[in-house]
Write a protein that holds these residues in place. Structure first.
Motif, mmCIF file in Angstrom:
data_model
loop_
_atom_site.group_PDB
_atom_site.id
_atom_site.type_symbol
_atom_site.label_atom_id
_atom_site.label_comp_id
_atom_site.label_asym_id
_atom_site.label_seq_id
_atom_site.Cartn_x
_atom_site.Cartn_y
_atom_site.Cartn_z
ATOM 1 N N SER A 188 0.806 -1.235 0.000
ATOM 2 C CA SER A 188 0.000 0.000 0.000
ATOM 3 C C SER A 188 0.830 1.271 0.000
ATOM 4 N N ARG A 189 2.089 1.175 -0.346
ATOM 5 C CA ARG A 189 2.950 2.360 -0.338
ATOM 6 C C ARG A 189 2.989 3.065 -1.682
ATOM 7 N N HIS A 190 2.767 2.337 -2.763
ATOM 8 C CA HIS A 190 2.945 2.908 -4.089
ATOM 9 C C HIS A 190 1.693 2.744 -4.950
ATOM 10 N N LEU A 191 1.508 3.700 -5.849
ATOM 11 C CA LEU A 191 0.460 3.626 -6.860
ATOM 12 C C LEU A 191 1.113 3.265 -8.183
ATOM 13 N N ILE A 192 0.494 2.343 -8.901
ATOM 14 C CA ILE A 192 1.022 1.874 -10.180
ATOM 15 C C ILE A 192 0.057 2.248 -11.291
ATOM 16 N N GLN A 193 0.580 2.734 -12.401
ATOM 17 C CA GLN A 193 -0.221 2.935 -13.610
ATOM 18 C C GLN A 193 0.395 2.120 -14.734
ATOM 19 N N ARG A 194 -0.390 1.227 -15.288
ATOM 20 C CA ARG A 194 0.079 0.415 -16.401
ATOM 21 C C ARG A 194 -0.290 1.089 -17.704
ATOM 22 N N GLY A 195 0.654 1.152 -18.637
ATOM 23 C CA GLY A 195 0.420 1.760 -19.938
ATOM 24 C C GLY A 195 1.012 0.922 -21.047
ATOM 25 N N PRO A 196 0.840 1.328 -22.300
ATOM 26 C CA PRO A 196 1.352 0.540 -23.428
ATOM 27 C C PRO A 196 2.865 0.349 -23.403
ATOM 28 N N SER A 197 3.601 1.310 -22.836
ATOM 29 C CA SER A 197 5.063 1.233 -22.858
ATOM 30 C C SER A 197 5.673 0.759 -21.551
ATOM 31 N N GLY A 198 4.844 0.436 -20.552
ATOM 32 C CA GLY A 198 5.387 -0.047 -19.292
ATOM 33 C C GLY A 198 4.615 0.457 -18.088
ATOM 34 N N LEU A 199 5.324 0.671 -16.981
ATOM 35 C CA LEU A 199 4.684 1.059 -15.721
ATOM 36 C C LEU A 199 5.250 2.370 -15.203
ATOM 37 N N ARG A 200 4.348 3.204 -14.669
ATOM 38 C CA ARG A 200 4.751 4.374 -13.895
ATOM 39 C C ARG A 200 4.402 4.100 -12.433
ATOM 40 N N ARG A 201 5.225 4.621 -11.523
ATOM 41 C CA ARG A 201 5.023 4.354 -10.100
ATOM 42 C C ARG A 201 5.202 5.639 -9.304
ATOM 43 N N TRP A 202 4.375 5.805 -8.268
ATOM 44 C CA TRP A 202 4.487 6.951 -7.379
ATOM 45 C C TRP A 202 4.488 6.485 -5.927
#
Length: 265
Positions: free
Chosen positions: A52-66
């Motif tokens: 529960s520490r990070h938010l993940i966004q999956r996209g066509p080119s990979g993953l972004r994390r915050w």
């Protein structure tokens, strides 16, 4: 929802993703969060890591994390077509699959996967990562009646170094591994002798000066196109360096950096 049922991600097309703290009944400040599209919401591209520490966004080119607490964006994981994402409970590892292979990353160093397994014309589903048992498991085929298991022995433990090795060689009996590391500040190279069976450190001979050893990422002239390697015959079966100067030079293409791959352990 996060794995601990504490956080809720609310996806509304055209607005920044909202995160709600359920026990405290308040919205978490998310000025750093990306704006969601209708496709993001319908495909459930956003998710939390198990801790529960990070938010993940999956996209066509990979993953972004915050990082949710600070809003800081973490290094991106760039890989096209990822499906079936599965994080380890502590968030240190990520297993995923594309159409051709199953991959495993250390999330702290997402530039290169530490494990790859090709899929020979096989569809998979329900990917699971078990760090304690050192296994990746998944359903093979569309019938979901066959479970395959991949071994991760020596990969998901703590015997791993973030600093890449410039080169390495095994002793004649294969029991000792010599690894040469670059010190980009001093221009010297350091050898480590490791037990190849368990990764245990055996010895570290004195560092050697390598005046033509280039910094990683620099463009070199023809005179600089060499990098140090450890000769196999310089390592005795008793894990000692048998030469006073255990380096020799090997040529590599100009304008490129020397190989930086290191054994994963």
């Amino acid at each position: 929802m996060s794995a601990d049922d504490r956080l809720l991600a609310l996806c509304l097309p055209g607005t920044r993703l909202q995160i709600w703290d359920i026990p405290r009944r308040r919205k978490v400040p998310t000025a750093w969060a990306p704006k969601a599209t209708a496709a993001n919401c319908s495909k459930e591209d956003f998710q939390f890591t198990p801790d529960s520490r990070h938010l993940i966004q999956r996209g066509p080119s990979g993953l972004r994390r915050w990082d949710i607490a600070s809003g800081r964006e973490l290094p991106k994981l760039e890989h096209e077509g990822l499906e079936d994402l599965e994080f380890s409970p502590d968030g240190r590892f990520l297993a995923a699959a594309d159409l051709d292979e199953i991959l495993l990353w250390r999330t702290g160093a997402p530039a290169t996967p530490v494990f790859r397994y090709p899929l020979p014309e096989e569809t998979i589903s329900d990917l699971r990562l078990d760090v304690e048992e050192r296994r990746i498991r998944y359903f093979a085929g569309s019938s979901q009646t066959v479970v395959r298991s991949l071994s991760l022995d020596g990969i998901v433990d703590f015997r791993w170094h973030s600093r890449p090795a410039a080169s390495g060689s095994f002793s004649p009996d294969g029991r000792t591994l010599a690894i040469a590391h670059q010190d980009t500040d001093t221009g010297r190279a350091q050898i480590q002798l490791l037990d190849s069976r368990n990764g245990r450190h055996l010895a570290s001979p004195p560092s050697a000066a390598c005046p033509t050893f280039p910094k990683v990422g620099t463009v070199r002239s023809a005179a600089q196109c060499t990098w140090p390697s450890v000769p196999t015959d310089a390592i005795s079966p008793t894990a000692s360096v048998t030469r006073e100067s255990p380096f020799r030079r090997r040529s590599c293409p100009c304008g490129t950096s020397p190989p930086t791959a290191s054994p994963s352990h």
